[in-house]
Design a protein around this motif. Structure first.
Motif, mmCIF file in Angstrom:
data_model
loop_
_atom_site.group_PDB
_atom_site.id
_atom_site.type_symbol
_atom_site.label_atom_id
_atom_site.label_comp_id
_atom_site.label_asym_id
_atom_site.label_seq_id
_atom_site.Cartn_x
_atom_site.Cartn_y
_atom_site.Cartn_z
ATOM 1 N N ARG A 15 0.831 -1.216 0.000
ATOM 2 C CA ARG A 15 0.000 0.000 0.000
ATOM 3 C C ARG A 15 0.859 1.258 0.000
ATOM 4 O O ARG A 15 0.569 2.230 -0.689
ATOM 5 N N MET A 16 1.935 1.231 0.793
ATOM 6 C CA MET A 16 2.800 2.411 0.867
ATOM 7 C C MET A 16 3.424 2.715 -0.492
ATOM 8 O O MET A 16 3.450 3.871 -0.926
ATOM 9 N N ILE A 17 3.936 1.686 -1.150
ATOM 10 C CA ILE A 17 4.561 1.910 -2.454
ATOM 11 C C ILE A 17 3.540 2.458 -3.447
ATOM 12 O O ILE A 17 3.789 3.414 -4.185
ATOM 13 N N HIS A 18 2.364 1.866 -3.446
ATOM 14 C CA HIS A 18 1.331 2.296 -4.390
ATOM 15 C C HIS A 18 0.931 3.741 -4.137
ATOM 16 O O HIS A 18 0.875 4.568 -5.062
ATOM 17 N N ALA A 156 -14.173 2.607 -1.558
ATOM 18 C CA ALA A 156 -14.633 1.365 -2.181
ATOM 19 C C ALA A 156 -14.235 1.312 -3.654
ATOM 20 O O ALA A 156 -13.858 0.259 -4.183
ATOM 21 N N ALA A 157 -14.305 2.479 -4.331
ATOM 22 C CA ALA A 157 -13.922 2.515 -5.744
ATOM 23 C C ALA A 157 -12.439 2.228 -5.913
ATOM 24 O O ALA A 157 -12.024 1.504 -6.828
ATOM 25 N N GLU A 158 -11.603 2.815 -5.008
ATOM 26 C CA GLU A 158 -10.166 2.554 -5.091
ATOM 27 C C GLU A 158 -9.859 1.078 -4.840
ATOM 28 O O GLU A 158 -9.000 0.484 -5.499
ATOM 29 N N GLN A 159 -10.563 0.512 -3.876
ATOM 30 C CA GLN A 159 -10.353 -0.911 -3.588
ATOM 31 C C GLN A 159 -10.736 -1.787 -4.783
ATOM 32 O O GLN A 159 -10.013 -2.723 -5.154
ATOM 33 N N ALA A 160 -11.902 -1.496 -5.390
ATOM 34 C CA ALA A 160 -12.345 -2.294 -6.534
ATOM 35 C C ALA A 160 -11.376 -2.148 -7.702
ATOM 36 O O ALA A 160 -11.036 -3.138 -8.378
ATOM 37 N N ARG A 161 -10.905 -0.897 -7.945
ATOM 38 C CA ARG A 161 -9.966 -0.698 -9.060
ATOM 39 C C ARG A 161 -8.650 -1.415 -8.779
ATOM 40 O O ARG A 161 -8.077 -2.064 -9.666
ATOM 41 N N ASP A 178 1.865 -16.215 -12.187
ATOM 42 C CA ASP A 178 2.289 -14.992 -11.515
ATOM 43 C C ASP A 178 1.149 -13.980 -11.448
ATOM 44 O O ASP A 178 1.011 -13.245 -10.453
ATOM 45 N N LEU A 179 0.330 -13.931 -12.492
ATOM 46 C CA LEU A 179 -0.809 -13.017 -12.480
ATOM 47 C C LEU A 179 -1.810 -13.427 -11.403
ATOM 48 O O LEU A 179 -2.340 -12.580 -10.670
ATOM 49 N N VAL A 180 -2.091 -14.734 -11.274
ATOM 50 C CA VAL A 180 -2.998 -15.195 -10.229
ATOM 51 C C VAL A 180 -2.415 -14.895 -8.849
ATOM 52 O O VAL A 180 -3.137 -14.503 -7.919
ATOM 53 N N ARG A 181 -1.105 -15.058 -8.667
ATOM 54 C CA ARG A 181 -0.473 -14.733 -7.382
ATOM 55 C C ARG A 181 -0.634 -13.256 -7.053
ATOM 56 O O ARG A 181 -0.872 -12.882 -5.906
ATOM 57 N N GLU A 182 -0.471 -12.404 -8.064
ATOM 58 C CA GLU A 182 -0.632 -10.974 -7.825
ATOM 59 C C GLU A 182 -2.076 -10.640 -7.450
ATOM 60 O O GLU A 182 -2.333 -9.849 -6.539
ATOM 61 N N LEU A 183 -3.045 -11.257 -8.125
ATOM 62 C CA LEU A 183 -4.451 -11.028 -7.767
ATOM 63 C C LEU A 183 -4.740 -11.525 -6.358
ATOM 64 O O LEU A 183 -5.477 -10.883 -5.590
ATOM 65 N N ALA A 184 -4.174 -12.686 -6.004
ATOM 66 C CA ALA A 184 -4.360 -13.199 -4.647
ATOM 67 C C ALA A 184 -3.723 -12.280 -3.626
ATOM 68 O O ALA A 184 -4.272 -12.061 -2.516
ATOM 69 N N ALA A 185 -2.544 -11.717 -3.936
ATOM 70 C CA ALA A 185 -1.893 -10.789 -3.008
ATOM 71 C C ALA A 185 -2.726 -9.531 -2.819
ATOM 72 O O ALA A 185 -2.835 -8.994 -1.706
ATOM 73 N N ARG A 186 -3.331 -9.026 -3.878
ATOM 74 C CA ARG A 186 -4.187 -7.834 -3.750
ATOM 75 C C ARG A 186 -5.412 -8.134 -2.895
ATOM 76 O O ARG A 186 -5.819 -7.317 -2.065
ATOM 77 N N LEU A 187 -6.007 -9.309 -3.101
ATOM 78 C CA LEU A 187 -7.156 -9.681 -2.283
ATOM 79 C C LEU A 187 -6.756 -9.791 -0.819
ATOM 80 O O LEU A 187 -7.488 -9.337 0.076
ATOM 81 N N ARG A 188 -5.585 -10.381 -0.562
ATOM 82 C CA ARG A 188 -5.117 -10.496 0.825
ATOM 83 C C ARG A 188 -4.924 -9.115 1.438
ATOM 84 O O ARG A 188 -5.244 -8.885 2.609
ATOM 85 N N GLU A 258 -17.574 -10.916 -0.550
ATOM 86 C CA GLU A 258 -17.978 -10.072 -1.669
ATOM 87 C C GLU A 258 -16.783 -9.732 -2.570
ATOM 88 O O GLU A 258 -16.868 -9.809 -3.803
ATOM 89 N N LEU A 259 -15.677 -9.340 -1.945
ATOM 90 C CA LEU A 259 -14.498 -8.997 -2.744
ATOM 91 C C LEU A 259 -13.920 -10.228 -3.443
ATOM 92 O O LEU A 259 -13.435 -10.146 -4.576
ATOM 93 N N THR A 260 -13.990 -11.384 -2.787
ATOM 94 C CA THR A 260 -13.479 -12.608 -3.400
ATOM 95 C C THR A 260 -14.322 -12.995 -4.608
ATOM 96 O O THR A 260 -13.799 -13.398 -5.661
ATOM 97 N N GLU A 261 -15.651 -12.899 -4.464
ATOM 98 C CA GLU A 261 -16.518 -13.202 -5.603
ATOM 99 C C GLU A 261 -16.295 -12.211 -6.744
ATOM 100 O O GLU A 261 -16.448 -12.561 -7.921
#
Length: 684
Positions: A15-18, A156-161, A178-188, A258-261
């Protein structure tokens, strides 16, 4: 900044880097083509890989250093555990096409970063760093270090984006895993989960396996069951999958679901894309494998070699062990070939698979073998080990049974069974062809042996010796022949000839020439007249392509200069001149050339008479000897005379052997023509 060795630290760093990169470049990128989300996502992804390495593998607190200027951003992560490079090199490599879900961080950095490297300090600190260059035209002020407890609340919009938007430029450069890992990391990051695991079941019988993971591997077993949330992937193919979240205490499970779905569809598309790509790669690999197997099986027509090759093709690709059983003439199966991935277990396996061994196959396996031998479909067995019995059938008949043990750590999949069945069909055809050729070879060799005398006569003061060297020991029957028969008390007919061509027609003509000449001479016909009648018989057959050259010598006892000798009446019908080897060490060609048999009705033949004194020898041969080639050179008559003269004074056996060895030294590859040598020597 320094962070504790906790998975939460990775969430804070991402989050800090982003946020920092977004704030620094906010308002400066609109007119210069610099895409802030693309650049920020690249840096966040690579930084999280380094931080996760430090938390999961080093297990120590780690330092994060970020330096940003107008041209590039450099990130360095320092820990006090094992070096990241050593960990990467120590990672087990994927086998049989399965992708590893860990140890991919450094390869990802090497792929995306502009430059990167490692540093190992004397005090035990290990640093891994990377530099990512900005796009041309972008400008940005150096980033000010954020506060240690930097935690901005995202809308909520920032989180969804942040959850759904992976820039196309980054997605194209990432491997699907690697793409799935990145999506999983964002969800975490968003749901405050300890671990997010993506599992898929390929429907191959091996069960669900982990495709990607973000977080602590030990979290799944360390939390209460109610803290685990499973959300199925909305797949459309035969692939089934689940996103499993291990939530921290106090986490909002409803929001997490909700976010996982929300992200499950994107993960499902990516997972299916990876699965389909692996399926295509496997199919290509199996197609190549089957093509190479067919080529290997088709290269040999030797039964033993073909059967021994089959288990080597199967192990370990389709099973840990493999055996081939072939039927005896009594229809009883015998163990013909066997292989095991662990060679130390071969004796144990052989003892329970060989029908002739003790204790031999258990009852269940015996029943499967009998059923497969009768042509039943592939069947499973579990004793002595899990495996499958597949019949080997070709041309509607059983050629044996193929046994394949299951692969290490998993059962046979439907795809495995299709491949085993395909290999069995190819192996059965190869075995059938080898058996057919073997039968033809045995028949041909039997026929070839029948065209030659079983033994040469034993005559006092006269020695006979002969050798026949076929150009092929396969199914071809050569046209060369020789014969020695008793005509009277002190007379013997010696013949050597060459029928044009090979195969059954040549063998039939050879038998005709030998038998007709034998019958005519034994009836008392003079040798010259007998050969003329033989020519008439061959011409009546109206097959001029099966003509014959013949050298015939009538031998009788005689006296020469008061000593016993051998009188020779020699007729050459298109055949090469024989060699007389004198006891004084000289050698010469004798005889007068005549017309070959079977070409014209009237032949021009001449009978010449010669005497073999004590110690002299007569050598007859076929044209395969003198026409043997080494490049442009032939062995020819001059080399033949030299070799024969070198054997002067030797026995008939040594004379034949000496000439044969000289030919083989001249041309180790004897060529495509048969060779026959026949010698008779007047003993002192």
């Amino acid at each position: 900044m320094q962070f504790p060795p906790d998975i939460q630290s990775i969430r804070r760093v991402r989050r800090m880097i982003h946020d920092t990169l977004a704030e620094v470049t906010d308002g400066r990128a609109a007119g210069n083509g610099f895409d802030v989300p693309d650049f920020a996502d690249d840096v966040v992804l690579l930084t999280s890989e380094l931080c996760e390495n430090a938390v999961l593998h080093a297990g120590t607190a780690f330092d994060l250093a970020v330096v940003a200027d107008d041209d590039e951003v450099t990130v360095a992560v320092t820990d006090r555990g094992p070096g990241a490079l050593e960990l990467h090199l120590a990672e087990p490599r994927p086998r049989y096409g399965r992708a590893a879900t860990h140890g991919r961080g450094l390869s990802l950095i090497a792929q995306l970063a502009t430059t990167w490297g490692t540093r190992h300090d004397a005090d035990g600190q290990h640093t891994v760093w990377f530099t990512l260059a900005r796009r041309p035209g972008s400008t940005a002020e150096p980033a000010a270090p954020p506060a240690p407890e930097h935690e901005r609340n995202w809308s909520a919009a920032e989180q969804a984006r942040w959850l759904l938007h992976v820039p196309a430029s980054l997605a194209r450069r990432l491997d699907p895993i690697d793409l799935v890992r990145e999506l999983a990391a964002r969800l975490r990051d968003l749901v405050d989960a300890a671990t997010v695991v993506v599992e898929v079941d390929r429907g191959d019988g091996s069960g669900a396996r982990e495709l990607a993971r973000a977080g602590d591997p030990e979290s799944v077993s360390a939390v209460a069951p109610e803290s685990v949330l499973d959300v199925p992937l909305p797949t459309t193919t035969g692939l089934h999958g689940t996103i499993r979240l291990v939530l921290r205490k106090g986490a909002d499970a409803t929001r997490a679901r909700e976010l996982t779905e929300l992200i499950a569809g994107r993960v499902a598309i990516t997972a299916e894309s990876q699965w389909l790509r692996e399926v295509d790669q496997r199919r290509r690999a199996w197609t190549t494998y089957l093509a190479e197997a067919s080529e290997l099986l088709g290269q040999s027509l030797d039964l033993d070699l073909t059967v021994a090759l089959v288990p080597q093709l199967v192990v370990p690709r389709l099973g840990t062990w493999c055996a081939v059983l072939l039927p005896e003439p009594s229809r009883r199966l015998r163990l013909a070939a066997i292989a095991h991935a662990d060679e130390d277990r071969l004796p144990e396996l052989r003892a329970v698979l060989d029908p002739d061994a003790v204790p031999g196959p258990p009852p269940q396996l015996r029943a499967r073998l009998a059923a497969a031998h009768r042509g039943a479909a592939a069947s499973w067995f579990s004793d002595p080990a899990d495996g499958v019995a597949v019949p080997l059938r070709a041309s509607g008949a059983s050629t044996g049974v193929l046994l394949v043990g299951r692969p290490e750590g998993r059962p046979h999949t439907p795809e495995d069974l299709l491949l085993i069945d395909d290999i069995a069909r190819r192996a059965a055809l190869a075995v059938h062809n080898a058996q057919t050729v073997g039968d033809h070879v045995r028949v041909s060799q039997t026929l070839q042996a029948a065209l030659l005398p079983r033994a040469l006569p034993q005559v006092p003061q006269m020695e006979f010796a002969a050798e026949y060297l076929p150009a092929s020991i396969g199914a071809d029957v050569g046209g060369d022949f020789y014969d020695v028969i008793d005509v009277g008390p002190d007379q013997w007919l010696v013949t050597i000839g060459d029928v044009c061509g090979k195969g059954a027609r040549a063998a039939a003509r050879t038998g005709q020439v030998r038998d007709v000449l034998r019958a005519l001479v034994r009836e008392g016909r003079p040798l010259l007249r007998a050969i003329e009648i033989l020519n008439d018989v061959m011409v009546e057959a109206a097959d001029p392509q099966q003509y014959c050259t013949l050298a015939a010598a009538m031998l009788s006892r005689a006296t020469h200069e008061g000593q016993s000798a051998i009188s020779v009446e020699l007729i050459l019908a298109g055949h090469a001149n024989p060699v007389v080897v004198r006891a004084n060490g000289t050698a010469e060609l004798i005889g007068r050339f005549g017309t070959a048999l079977g070409l014209v009705e009237a032949v021009d033949l001449h009978c010449t008479r010669h005497v073999l004194a004590a110690g002299d020898a007569l050598l007859l041969y076929t044209d395969g000897v003198t026409e043997c080639r080494r490049g442009p050179d032939q062995f020819d008559e001059h080399r033949l005379l030299e070799a024969a003269a070198a054997a002067s004074g030797m026995s008939a056996v040594r004379l034949v052997a000496t000439v044969r060895e000289a030919v083989q030294r001249f041309a180790p590859d004897l060529g495509s023509d048969d060779m026959a040598l026949l010698a008779v020597r007047a003993e002192p």
